[in-house]
Design a protein around this motif. Structure first.
Motif, short mmCIF file in Angstrom:
data_model
loop_
_atom_site.label_atom_id
_atom_site.label_comp_id
_atom_site.label_asym_id
_atom_site.label_seq_id
_atom_site.Cartn_x
_atom_site.Cartn_y
_atom_site.Cartn_z
N ASP A 107 42.22 40.56 28.24
CA ASP A 107 42.29 42.04 28.28
C ASP A 107 42.27 42.59 29.68
O ASP A 107 42.70 43.70 29.93
CB ASP A 107 41.15 42.65 27.43
N ASP A 108 41.74 41.80 30.66
CA ASP A 108 41.59 42.36 32.00
C ASP A 108 41.57 41.24 33.06
O ASP A 108 40.61 40.48 33.13
CB ASP A 108 40.27 43.15 32.05
N GLY A 109 42.62 41.20 33.86
CA GLY A 109 42.69 40.18 34.90
C GLY A 109 42.10 40.65 36.22
O GLY A 109 41.94 39.86 37.16
N ALA A 110 41.73 41.95 36.31
CA ALA A 110 41.27 42.49 37.59
C ALA A 110 40.05 41.75 38.17
O ALA A 110 39.97 41.55 39.39
CB ALA A 110 40.98 43.98 37.44
N PRO A 111 39.07 41.32 37.34
CA PRO A 111 37.88 40.67 37.92
C PRO A 111 38.19 39.39 38.70
O PRO A 111 37.36 38.93 39.49
CB PRO A 111 37.01 40.34 36.69
N ILE A 112 39.38 38.81 38.50
CA ILE A 112 39.73 37.58 39.22
C ILE A 112 39.67 37.82 40.74
O ILE A 112 39.35 36.92 41.51
CB ILE A 112 41.13 37.08 38.78
N GLU A 113 39.91 39.08 41.14
CA GLU A 113 39.89 39.42 42.57
C GLU A 113 38.53 39.19 43.22
O GLU A 113 38.42 39.13 44.43
CB GLU A 113 40.28 40.89 42.76
N THR A 114 37.46 39.10 42.42
CA THR A 114 36.14 38.92 43.02
C THR A 114 36.01 37.57 43.71
O THR A 114 35.34 37.45 44.72
CB THR A 114 35.00 39.05 41.98
N SER A 115 36.67 36.53 43.14
CA SER A 115 36.46 35.19 43.71
C SER A 115 37.73 34.43 44.03
O SER A 115 37.69 33.47 44.80
CB SER A 115 35.63 34.33 42.73
N PHE A 116 38.87 34.81 43.40
CA PHE A 116 40.08 33.99 43.57
C PHE A 116 41.30 34.89 43.69
O PHE A 116 42.17 34.91 42.82
CB PHE A 116 40.23 33.05 42.36
N PRO A 117 41.37 35.67 44.83
CA PRO A 117 42.55 36.51 45.00
C PRO A 117 43.79 35.63 45.04
O PRO A 117 43.77 34.54 45.64
CB PRO A 117 42.32 37.20 46.35
N GLY A 118 44.85 36.04 44.37
CA GLY A 118 46.10 35.26 44.39
C GLY A 118 46.14 34.18 43.33
O GLY A 118 47.05 33.33 43.34
N PHE A 119 45.19 34.18 42.39
CA PHE A 119 45.13 33.11 41.38
C PHE A 119 46.43 33.02 40.57
O PHE A 119 46.98 31.93 40.39
CB PHE A 119 43.94 33.37 40.43
N VAL A 120 46.92 34.16 40.10
CA VAL A 120 48.10 34.14 39.22
C VAL A 120 49.31 33.60 40.00
O VAL A 120 50.03 32.72 39.52
CB VAL A 120 48.38 35.56 38.66
N GLU A 121 49.50 34.07 41.21
CA GLU A 121 50.64 33.63 42.03
C GLU A 121 50.50 32.13 42.33
O GLU A 121 51.48 31.38 42.26
CB GLU A 121 50.71 34.40 43.35
N MET B 225 48.86 29.79 40.61
CA MET B 225 49.09 28.97 39.41
C MET B 225 50.56 29.01 39.02
O MET B 225 51.13 27.96 38.65
CB MET B 225 48.21 29.46 38.25
N ASN B 226 51.20 30.18 39.12
CA ASN B 226 52.63 30.24 38.78
C ASN B 226 53.44 29.40 39.76
O ASN B 226 54.43 28.77 39.39
CB ASN B 226 53.12 31.69 38.76
N GLY B 227 52.99 29.34 41.02
CA GLY B 227 53.67 28.51 42.03
C GLY B 227 53.59 27.03 41.68
O GLY B 227 54.47 26.24 42.05
N LEU B 228 52.53 26.63 40.97
CA LEU B 228 52.39 25.22 40.57
C LEU B 228 53.16 24.94 39.27
O LEU B 228 53.29 23.78 38.86
CB LEU B 228 50.91 24.87 40.35
N GLY B 229 53.60 26.01 38.60
CA GLY B 229 54.37 25.80 37.36
C GLY B 229 53.83 26.51 36.14
O GLY B 229 54.35 26.36 35.04
N ALA B 230 52.76 27.31 36.31
CA ALA B 230 52.24 28.06 35.17
C ALA B 230 53.18 29.24 34.85
O ALA B 230 54.07 29.55 35.63
CB ALA B 230 50.82 28.57 35.48
#
Ligand code: S3P
Length: 442
Positions: A416-430, A432-437
């Motif tokens: 429901d909310d991906g914003a909290p990822i910024e607290t510890s892992f900025p750039g997580f989505v990019e 992981m997608n760079g690795l093939g997610a």
């Protein structure tokens, strides 16, 4: 609310860094602030939690800035922090709030700490109690032991000897930070050793710290107060707690092989590697070396069939933040995985046992839990149904764990909310997608 969906990934491959270690980053800013001279930090985590610590140090009179690729802290020396103009907002960060309380307890200032909804519901009594014994005074608007809280410190706290009722590096560190300003020896006894970044960094800055490992497994840490702390150069390794997400992803996505470079491998943080290996994971450490007192290495992970295990309570302190993603790994295993002695997970950024249980159930996985345990019946590799919208409850690790679940599950998993990822892992989505997610905004 930033909704995200994670679709099944084909394979994950490549070599990558992950952001700097969150625990070490907070400590580098706080200890740099009370050292004498200029602390230069490479690889600082630029996540919201650590930026909250940087802002707090600035508000208390410390010059903290980023120049080129380095963060520079001009230390004011022990006792040199000044009264901030208003409340300090610690956002989502329990580490920032609790460690700062320790530092403030050793200064003659009065500071109000506030935080987001998650942080404002977390227990602070565990840190207030020892700091009150050292002479700090707390005031609470709501007459409870939760933020917002005002803490009044003193120039010379009372040195104490304190037995920690819970294994917590945050509480241990808060007492040690207050003990820096005390005249005499401050001692903390922890029932099980927890991450020792505070002790290691303080020793590197010139403090005198004695460690005694007791026969019963407890550890006694004694600090000689009022040391001369001299600024040093600090290189922050990649955070193993962040690396755990791509590690588990590579284990559960068919045909994957990834390398995570320059990851901190402090032995008090590597329980996740022990547990995954016990489950049958093909994980290898290469380029293992010691840098600035901390073990560092590259982690090579290949997709592997996993089997269920019992994770004993004695391992909890060394992987306390990794249970949500290990639970996701367990969903892909053959057989049942049981976590023991994990009651502390109920008071993290969210009630992680409840959030993991709800998310796994929504994805078709059978889970059971009690006050301090959890069991996950693995579906087997390739057989996790997926689907469902997972509630993240302002918890970065719940958000990332369930995006990992979607990478290996048959059906997409949404959060429901991906914003909290910024607290510890900025750039997580990019990353992981760079690795093939295949993670997309919904
Ligand atoms: C941390 C200690 C742990 C951990 C947190 C970071 C630290 O908390 O969960 O993410 O940097 O000292 P506890 O001390 O509450 O176990």
């Amino acid at each position: 609310m930033a909704k995200l969906v994670s679709n099944m990934a084909s394979t994950l491959s490549g070599t990558t860094l992950v952001p700097g270690d969150k625990s070490i980053s907070h400590r580098a800013l706080m200890l740099g602030a009370v050292a004498v001279g200029e602390t230069r930090i490479q690889g600082l985590l630029e996540g919201e939690d650590v930026l909250a610590t940087a802002a707090a140090m600035r508000a208390m009179g410390v010059d903290v800035k980023k120049m080129d690729n380095q963060w520079i802290v001009n230390g004011v020396g022990l006792g040199g922090l000044t009264q901030p103009d208003g409340p300090l907002d610690m956002g989502n960060s329990g580490t920032a709030a609790r460690l700062l309380m320790g530092l403030i307890a050793g200064h003659e200032i009065s500071v109000t700490l506030i935080g987001d909804k998650s942080l404002s519901s977390r227990p602070m009594k565990r840190v207030m109690e020892p700091l009150e014994q050292m002479g700090a005074v707390f005031e609470s608007e709501n007459h409870n032991a939760q933020l917002p809280l005002t803490i009044r410190g003193r120039a010379q706290p009372i040195p104490i000897s304190y037995d920690l009722p819970v294994a917590s590096a945050q509480v241990k560190s808060a007492i040690i930070l207050a003990g820096l300003s005390a005249s005499g020896i401050t001692t903390v006894v922890e029932p099980h050793p927890t991450r020792d970044h505070t002790e290691k960094m303080l020793t590197a800055l010139g403090a005198e710290i004695k460690i005694c490992n007791r026969a019963d497994g407890a550890r006694e840490i004694s600090l000689n107060g009022q040391p001369e702390l001299s600024a040093i150069e600090i290189t922050v390794p990649g955070d193993i707690s962040s690396a755990a997400f791509p590690m588990v992803a590579a284990l559960v996505v068919a045909g994957s092989q990834i390398t995570l470079k320059n990851i901190g491998l402090n032995p008090l943080r590597t329980g996740i590697i022990d547990s995954l290996k016990e489950m049958g994971a093909n994980i290898k450490i290469i380029n293992h070396h010691v840098h600035a007192g901390e073990e560092v290495g590259d982690i090579v992970v290949r997709q592997s069939p996993l089997k269920g295990i019992v994770v004993p309570s004695s391992r909890a302190p060394s992987m306390i933040d990794e249970y949500p993603v290990l639970a996701v790994g367990a969903a892909f295993a053959t057989g049942t995985t049981r976590f023991e002695g994990v009651g502390e997970l109920r008071v993290k950024e969210s009630d992680r046992l409840a959030a993991v249980e709800a998310g796994l159930k929504a994805a078709g996985v059978v889970v059971r839990s009690g006050s301090d345990w959890m069991e996950i019946d693995g579906c087997g590799d390739g057989f996790v149904p997926g689907q469902g919208l997972v509630e993240t409850h302002l918890d970065h690790r719940i958000a990332m764990a369930f995006l990992v679940l979607g990478m290996g599950a048959k059906n997409p998993v949404s959060i429901d909310d991906g914003a909290p990822i910024e607290t510890s892992f900025p750039g997580f989505v990019e990353l992981m997608n760079g690795l093939g997610a295949n993670i997309k905004a919904l």
